[in-house]
Design a protein around this motif. Structure first.
Motif, short mmCIF file in Angstrom:
data_model
loop_
_atom_site.label_atom_id
_atom_site.label_comp_id
_atom_site.label_asym_id
_atom_site.label_seq_id
_atom_site.Cartn_x
_atom_site.Cartn_y
_atom_site.Cartn_z
N ILE A 2 0.78 -1.25 0.10
CA ILE A 2 -0.08 -0.09 0.05
C ILE A 2 0.77 1.30 0.22
O ILE A 2 1.65 1.25 0.72
N ILE A 3 0.36 2.11 -0.85
CA ILE A 3 1.39 3.45 -0.90
C ILE A 3 0.36 4.50 -0.25
O ILE A 3 -0.88 4.75 -0.97
N GLN A 4 0.58 5.17 0.56
CA GLN A 4 0.01 6.30 0.99
C GLN A 4 0.80 7.70 0.69
O GLN A 4 1.80 7.72 0.93
N SER A 5 0.03 8.42 -0.17
CA SER A 5 0.70 9.80 -0.48
C SER A 5 0.10 10.82 0.22
O SER A 5 -1.40 10.82 0.24
N GLN A 6 0.66 11.86 0.44
CA GLN A 6 0.11 12.86 1.33
C GLN A 6 0.68 14.25 1.17
O GLN A 6 2.13 14.31 0.93
N THR A 7 -0.06 15.28 1.00
CA THR A 7 0.70 16.88 1.29
C THR A 7 -0.21 17.48 1.71
O THR A 7 -1.52 17.91 1.22
N LYS A 8 0.06 17.89 2.97
CA LYS A 8 -1.11 18.89 3.51
C LYS A 8 0.10 20.10 3.76
O LYS A 8 -0.54 21.10 4.29
N ALA A 9 1.25 19.85 3.68
CA ALA A 9 2.15 21.21 3.93
C ALA A 9 2.30 21.91 2.65
O ALA A 9 3.35 21.47 1.76
N TRP A 10 1.55 22.64 2.21
CA TRP A 10 1.93 23.48 0.88
C TRP A 10 1.61 25.19 1.61
O TRP A 10 0.78 25.27 2.27
N LYS A 11 2.79 25.78 1.09
CA LYS A 11 2.67 27.23 1.53
C LYS A 11 2.24 28.00 0.43
O LYS A 11 3.11 28.19 -0.61
N ASP A 12 1.25 28.86 0.37
CA ASP A 12 0.69 29.69 -0.53
C ASP A 12 1.70 30.97 -0.71
O ASP A 12 1.96 31.26 -1.82
N SER A 13 2.24 31.37 0.59
CA SER A 13 3.11 32.63 0.31
C SER A 13 4.67 32.22 -0.50
O SER A 13 4.85 33.16 -1.14
N SER A 14 4.82 30.97 -0.39
CA SER A 14 6.08 30.74 -0.96
C SER A 14 5.95 29.52 -1.99
O SER A 14 6.86 29.35 -2.75
N ASN A 15 4.83 29.17 -2.30
CA ASN A 15 4.73 27.84 -3.34
C ASN A 15 5.63 26.88 -2.92
O ASN A 15 5.90 26.12 -3.96
N GLN A 16 5.53 26.37 -1.86
CA GLN A 16 6.47 25.31 -1.53
C GLN A 16 5.51 24.21 -1.10
O GLN A 16 4.68 24.74 -0.37
N ALA A 17 5.90 23.10 -1.31
CA ALA A 17 5.03 21.70 -0.82
C ALA A 17 5.98 20.96 -0.13
O ALA A 17 7.28 20.50 -0.61
N GLY A 18 5.58 20.25 0.95
CA GLY A 18 6.08 19.34 1.64
C GLY A 18 5.26 17.99 1.27
O GLY A 18 4.23 18.07 1.34
N ILE A 19 6.02 17.02 0.49
CA ILE A 19 5.45 15.76 0.04
C ILE A 19 5.96 14.74 0.89
O ILE A 19 6.98 14.58 1.12
N ALA A 20 5.19 13.94 0.93
CA ALA A 20 5.43 12.44 1.54
C ALA A 20 4.90 11.29 1.10
O ALA A 20 3.66 11.40 0.72
N TRP A 21 5.37 10.07 1.34
CA TRP A 21 4.67 8.80 0.93
C TRP A 21 5.38 7.79 1.97
O TRP A 21 6.20 7.94 2.59
N ILE A 22 4.49 6.91 2.13
CA ILE A 22 4.49 5.79 3.22
C ILE A 22 4.21 4.44 2.33
O ILE A 22 3.04 4.57 1.91
N LEU A 23 5.32 3.55 2.24
CA LEU A 23 4.92 2.30 1.63
C LEU A 23 4.74 1.16 2.69
O LEU A 23 5.77 0.94 3.38
N THR A 24 3.56 0.77 2.92
CA THR A 24 3.60 -0.45 3.80
C THR A 24 2.86 -1.91 3.24
O THR A 24 2.14 -1.83 2.42
#
Length: 142
Positions: A2-24
């Motif tokens: 299973i791959i969970q992909s997620q990004t809740k970390a997005w900064k509108d002011s800088s247009n940066q995103a923190g992306i993450a994935w978990i393989l279980t």
């Protein structure tokens, strides 16, 4: 797998995103995790798409042949499952479809946000760590 992909970390002011994935695979095996900071991300939907693509790329890199991809982004899962054409993420959707063709079996499932908490936290930590390290950079003394 299973791959969970997620990004809740997005900064509108800088247009940066923190992306993450978990393989279980199951509870007895330690999950494989990863995270990245991506610059110039126009929207949360684009960040979600990039996170999902990266998770699939990691699964291919590991030689997996059968996966189930979980995301709490209903818009993204609907676009993949129905071959929708969303202009904003068109290129990334094409990448996901091309990568998907390398698996014997792949499914895409929408899950409740409460089922994606670990990936969410990993993405937030990555962006926070990046923000802190960017603020603590010092240049040569003048």
């Amino acid at each position: 797998m299973i791959i969970q992909s997620q990004t809740k970390a997005w900064k509108d002011s800088s247009n940066q995103a923190g992306i993450a994935w978990i393989l279980t695979k199951d509870q007895s095996i330690e999950p494989i995790t990863g995270s990245l900071i991506i610059e110039d991300v126009a929207s949360p939907l684009m960040a979600e798409s990039l996170a999902l693509r990266q998770g699939i790329t990691e699964a291919l890199r590991l030689g997996l042949t059968s996966i189930s991809v979980h995301s709490d982004c209903a818009t993204l899962i609907r676009a993949i499952s129905s071959d929708s054409q969303i202009k904003e993420i068109y290129g990334v959707l094409q990448d996901i479809k091309n990568l998907s063709s390398h698996f014997h079996s792949i499914s895409f499932l929408h899950v409740a946000r409460s089922q994606d908490i670990d990936a969410d936290e990993l993405a937030k930590r990555a962006l926070k760590a990046h923000s802190v390290s960017s603020c603590n950079v010092s240049g040569p003394a003048l």
